[in-house]
Scaffold this motif. Structure first.
Motif, PDB file in Angstrom:
ATOM      1  N   PHE A 225       0.832  -1.201  -0.152  1.00  0.00           N
ATOM      2  CA  PHE A 225       0.118   0.040   0.037  1.00  0.00           C
ATOM      3  C   PHE A 225       0.879   1.113  -0.030  1.00  0.00           C
ATOM      4  CE2 PHE A 225      -1.451   3.337   2.755  1.00  0.00           C
ATOM      5  CZ  PHE A 225      -2.835   3.798   2.115  1.00  0.00           C
ATOM      6  N   ALA A 226       1.745   1.403   0.852  1.00  0.00           N
ATOM      7  CA  ALA A 226       2.789   2.454   1.057  1.00  0.00           C
ATOM      8  C   ALA A 226       3.521   2.666  -0.141  1.00  0.00           C
ATOM      9  CB  ALA A 226       3.628   2.183   2.500  1.00  0.00           C
ATOM     10  N   THR A 227       4.312   1.545  -0.690  1.00  0.00           N
ATOM     11  CA  THR A 227       5.249   1.659  -1.838  1.00  0.00           C
ATOM     12  C   THR A 227       4.330   2.017  -3.174  1.00  0.00           C
ATOM     13  OG1 THR A 227       6.591   0.059  -0.793  1.00  0.00           O
ATOM     14  CG2 THR A 227       6.911   0.498  -3.330  1.00  0.00           C
ATOM     15  N   SER A 238       0.241  12.493   3.850  1.00  0.00           N
ATOM     16  CA  SER A 238      -0.896  11.774   3.818  1.00  0.00           C
ATOM     17  C   SER A 238      -0.603  10.349   4.048  1.00  0.00           C
ATOM     18  CB  SER A 238      -1.602  11.998   2.362  1.00  0.00           C
ATOM     19  OG  SER A 238      -1.881  13.438   2.099  1.00  0.00           O
ATOM     20  N   ILE A 239       0.304   9.825   3.425  1.00  0.00           N
ATOM     21  CA  ILE A 239       0.545   8.387   3.602  1.00  0.00           C
ATOM     22  C   ILE A 239       0.905   8.243   5.135  1.00  0.00           C
ATOM     23  CG2 ILE A 239       1.815   6.302   2.928  1.00  0.00           C
ATOM     24  CD1 ILE A 239       0.195   7.312   0.887  1.00  0.00           C
ATOM     25  N   GLN A 240       1.552   9.030   5.606  1.00  0.00           N
ATOM     26  CA  GLN A 240       1.958   8.957   7.151  1.00  0.00           C
ATOM     27  C   GLN A 240       0.686   8.885   8.037  1.00  0.00           C
ATOM     28  OE1 GLN A 240       4.155  12.134   8.743  1.00  0.00           O
ATOM     29  NE2 GLN A 240       3.544  11.716  10.829  1.00  0.00           N
ATOM     30  N   PRO A 248       7.415  10.904  10.498  1.00  0.00           N
ATOM     31  CA  PRO A 248       7.718  10.963   8.853  1.00  0.00           C
ATOM     32  C   PRO A 248       8.793  10.052   8.731  1.00  0.00           C
ATOM     33  CG  PRO A 248       8.185  13.127   9.640  1.00  0.00           C
ATOM     34  CD  PRO A 248       7.458  12.421  10.774  1.00  0.00           C
ATOM     35  N   ASP A 249       9.754   9.917   9.500  1.00  0.00           N
ATOM     36  CA  ASP A 249      10.675   9.034   9.208  1.00  0.00           C
ATOM     37  C   ASP A 249      10.576   7.509   9.036  1.00  0.00           C
ATOM     38  OD1 ASP A 249      12.660  11.299   9.460  1.00  0.00           O
ATOM     39  OD2 ASP A 249      13.116  10.907  11.668  1.00  0.00           O
ATOM     40  N   THR A 250       9.463   6.985   9.712  1.00  0.00           N
ATOM     41  CA  THR A 250       9.138   5.918   9.482  1.00  0.00           C
ATOM     42  C   THR A 250       8.650   5.562   8.236  1.00  0.00           C
ATOM     43  OG1 THR A 250       8.456   5.660  11.744  1.00  0.00           O
ATOM     44  CG2 THR A 250       7.672   3.947  10.461  1.00  0.00           C
TER      45      THR A 250
END
Length: 272
Positions: A225-227, A238-240, A248-250
């Motif tokens: 999903f993230a990639t 938004s993804i965070q 946001p580093d994660t």
């Protein structure tokens, strides 16, 4: 008292259980009063098992640092024995996310309506397995194609379904002949909430049938999903929020875009 303090800080029951278990193991092995514990004692404890992964040692040290830091702040001890200890470098590697083509292969490998619903919900929402596992039918907002989930730290956030996920979820719910309020249930009576291990097993069956070399688990769909969304131009912030990351580093771990995407971004945004 430390666990009670952390509970008031809003830590989840799972995190508190992990803290309690880790500190109990530390106490059983070191066998000293808190004020008598030295840096060498902590170092010995962390290095006693040579088979531990760096990520496990990091977690253990993090808990111990939190505990002894709290003892100092509450003036139970004068010095913090973990202050000089640095966490080992993170060896964590993100599992390879299935490509768009592999995702289609996984979809075609689903034999039951329930399997397809599980797959689509996990992928479309980007949720952790535990977040999806706890959902009930009443939690689904059909009109907005969304639901509220409880993530890490007992934080609530809204996640969204795709049209495809909503279609297969509706199909699964209409097929059921039970009165169970749970979203994902067992196939046989007495109907009850499907276990996390059971959902993992279903995804494993799909993966095996698909014949993919790389292992696919419910957690991998979160990476997919993230990639794919980041590669498709979604904003990092938004993804965070959608993934429930506090930092946001994660989320940045997923921001490895394809060569084609890099080329397109360069061409589009470079001022000539």
């Amino acid at each position: 008292m430390f666990i009670s303090a952390k509970k008031l800080d809003g830590l989840s029951s799972i995190t508190l259980d992990n803290y309690l278990m880790e500190l109990s193991m530390f106490a059983d092995i070191v066998k000293k009063k808190a004020e008598d514990i030295a840096t060498a004692d902590v170092r010995m404890y962390l290095s006693q098992d040579g088979t531990l992964k760096m990520s496990t040692i990091r977690k253990k040290l993090s808990i111990l640092k939190s505990f002894f830091s709290w003892l100092v702040s509450e003036e139970y001890i004068k010095r913090e024995p973990t202050a000089k200890l640095k966490a080992p470098k993170d060896e964590y590697r993100l599992p390879k996310a299935p490509s768009i083509e592999e995702l289609e292969i996984l979809r075609e490998a689903c034999e039951t309506i329930r399997q397809r619903a599980f797959l689509e919900v996990l992928y479309a929402t980007g949720c952790r397995l535990s977040e999806v596992h706890g959902l009930n039918k009443a939690d689904i907002n059909q009109q907005n194609m969304s639901t509220l989930v409880i993530g890490k730290g007992d934080k609530q956030r809204e996640v969204y379904f795709s049209i495809r996920a909503m279609y297969h979820l509706d199909k699964y719910l209409k097929e059921r002949k039970d009165d169970c309020e749970v979203l994902m249930i067992t196939e046989r009576k007495p109907y009850r909430r499907f276990s996390k291990r059971g959902i993992q097993r279903e995804i494993g069956i799909i993966t095996q049938r698909a014949g993919l070399q790389d292992k696919v688990s419910p957690h991998v769909f979160k990476h997919t999903f993230a990639t794919l969304t980041l590669n498709n131009g979604a904003e990092l912030v938004s993804i965070q929020e959608l993934l429930g990351h506090s930092s946001p580093d994660t989320t940045l771990k997923y921001a490895k875009i394809t060569h084609e995407r890099k080329r397109e971004q360069h061409k589009r945004y470079l001022i000539q």
